[in-house]
Design a protein around this motif. Structure first.
Motif, PDB file in Angstrom:
ATOM      1  N   PRO A  59       0.826  -1.208   0.000  1.00 48.68           N
ATOM      2  CA  PRO A  59       0.000   0.000   0.000  1.00 48.68           C
ATOM      3  C   PRO A  59       0.864   1.264   0.000  1.00 48.68           C
ATOM      4  CG  PRO A  59      -0.036  -1.025   2.167  1.00 48.68           C
ATOM      5  CD  PRO A  59       0.760  -1.925   1.268  1.00 48.68           C
ATOM      6  N   ALA A  60       0.251   2.360  -0.384  1.00 49.89           N
ATOM      7  CA  ALA A  60       0.961   3.645  -0.407  1.00 49.89           C
ATOM      8  C   ALA A  60       1.216   4.145   1.012  1.00 49.89           C
ATOM      9  CB  ALA A  60       0.132   4.673  -1.169  1.00 49.89           C
ATOM     10  N   ASP A  61       2.323   4.844   1.169  1.00 52.14           N
ATOM     11  CA  ASP A  61       2.648   5.578   2.392  1.00 52.14           C
ATOM     12  C   ASP A  61       2.768   4.720   3.648  1.00 52.14           C
ATOM     13  OD1 ASP A  61       2.657   7.960   0.897  1.00 52.14           O
ATOM     14  OD2 ASP A  61       0.488   8.137   1.102  1.00 52.14           O
ATOM     15  N   ARG A  62       3.199   3.471   3.497  1.00 51.59           N
ATOM     16  CA  ARG A  62       3.452   2.606   4.652  1.00 51.59           C
ATOM     17  C   ARG A  62       4.799   1.927   4.454  1.00 51.59           C
ATOM     18  NH1 ARG A  62      -2.269  -0.134   5.593  1.00 51.59           N
ATOM     19  NH2 ARG A  62      -3.297   1.677   6.452  1.00 51.59           N
ATOM     20  N   ALA A  63       5.662   2.056   5.416  1.00 54.23           N
ATOM     21  CA  ALA A  63       6.970   1.415   5.315  1.00 54.23           C
ATOM     22  C   ALA A  63       6.870  -0.050   5.716  1.00 54.23           C
ATOM     23  CB  ALA A  63       7.984   2.127   6.196  1.00 54.23           C
ATOM     24  N   GLU A  64       7.551  -0.898   4.971  1.00 49.23           N
ATOM     25  CA  GLU A  64       7.630  -2.331   5.264  1.00 49.23           C
ATOM     26  C   GLU A  64       9.101  -2.711   5.308  1.00 49.23           C
ATOM     27  OE1 GLU A  64       5.282  -4.604   5.830  1.00 49.23           O
ATOM     28  OE2 GLU A  64       3.552  -3.329   5.444  1.00 49.23           O
ATOM     29  N   TYR A  65       9.445  -3.619   6.201  1.00 42.61           N
ATOM     30  CA  TYR A  65      10.800  -4.157   6.288  1.00 42.61           C
ATOM     31  C   TYR A  65      10.766  -5.575   5.760  1.00 42.61           C
ATOM     32  CZ  TYR A  65      12.007  -0.118   9.078  1.00 42.61           C
ATOM     33  OH  TYR A  65      12.240   1.172   9.499  1.00 42.61           O
ATOM     34  N   LEU A  66      11.657  -5.896   4.836  1.00 39.82           N
ATOM     35  CA  LEU A  66      11.672  -7.194   4.181  1.00 39.82           C
ATOM     36  C   LEU A  66      13.057  -7.820   4.255  1.00 39.82           C
ATOM     37  CD1 LEU A  66       9.756  -6.021   0.998  1.00 39.82           C
ATOM     38  CD2 LEU A  66       8.776  -7.250   2.940  1.00 39.82           C
ATOM     39  N   GLU A  67      13.097  -9.129   4.447  1.00 38.99           N
ATOM     40  CA  GLU A  67      14.359  -9.868   4.456  1.00 38.99           C
ATOM     41  C   GLU A  67      14.775 -10.156   3.011  1.00 38.99           C
ATOM     42  OE1 GLU A  67      15.984 -10.555   7.367  1.00 38.99           O
ATOM     43  OE2 GLU A  67      14.352  -9.462   8.337  1.00 38.99           O
ATOM     44  N   VAL A  68      16.051  -9.978   2.713  1.00 40.67           N
ATOM     45  CA  VAL A  68      16.583 -10.227   1.374  1.00 40.67           C
ATOM     46  C   VAL A  68      17.932 -10.928   1.477  1.00 40.67           C
ATOM     47  CG1 VAL A  68      15.393  -8.237   0.342  1.00 40.67           C
ATOM     48  CG2 VAL A  68      17.718  -7.957   1.233  1.00 40.67           C
ATOM     49  N   THR A  69      18.439 -11.331   0.344  1.00 38.35           N
ATOM     50  CA  THR A  69      19.768 -11.918   0.238  1.00 38.35           C
ATOM     51  C   THR A  69      20.648 -10.944  -0.538  1.00 38.35           C
ATOM     52  OG1 THR A  69      18.807 -14.132   0.203  1.00 38.35           O
ATOM     53  CG2 THR A  69      21.038 -13.916  -0.662  1.00 38.35           C
TER      54      THR A  69
END
Length: 91
Positions: A59-69
């Protein structure tokens, strides 16, 4: 000792009618923070991932933290309107 995450390299990916991918994440990057100016769909992967209409919704204007490699990229495509996806690497 407590882990204190630090903001690293930042980049923007334009979201439009076609999927667009970020530059590869750095060698130490295991997490990213993403936020979009307009709702979009995202995909993370090796090589050059492609976001589609059925990819994960952001969604717009919401920060998300995601795990990556390290070395992966994120791709984004607009949901209904063009915008920008902000991608910040967390070290």
């Amino acid at each position: 000792m407590r882990y204190e995450p630090r903001l690293g390299a930042a980049q923007e990916v334009a979201t439009g009618a076609a999927s667009a991918a970020s530059a590869p994440f750095g060698a130490q990057t295991r997490r990213i923070r993403v936020a979009a100016t307009a709702a979009c769909r995202i995909a993370i992967g090796d090589g050059t991932p492609v976001a589609t209409a059925t990819s994960a919704y952001l969604p717009a204007d919401r920060a998300e933290y995601l795990e990556v490699t390290p070395g992966q990229r994120i791709a984004a495509i607009q949901e209904s309107a063009a915008g920008k996806l902000s991608v910040v690497e967390i070290a």
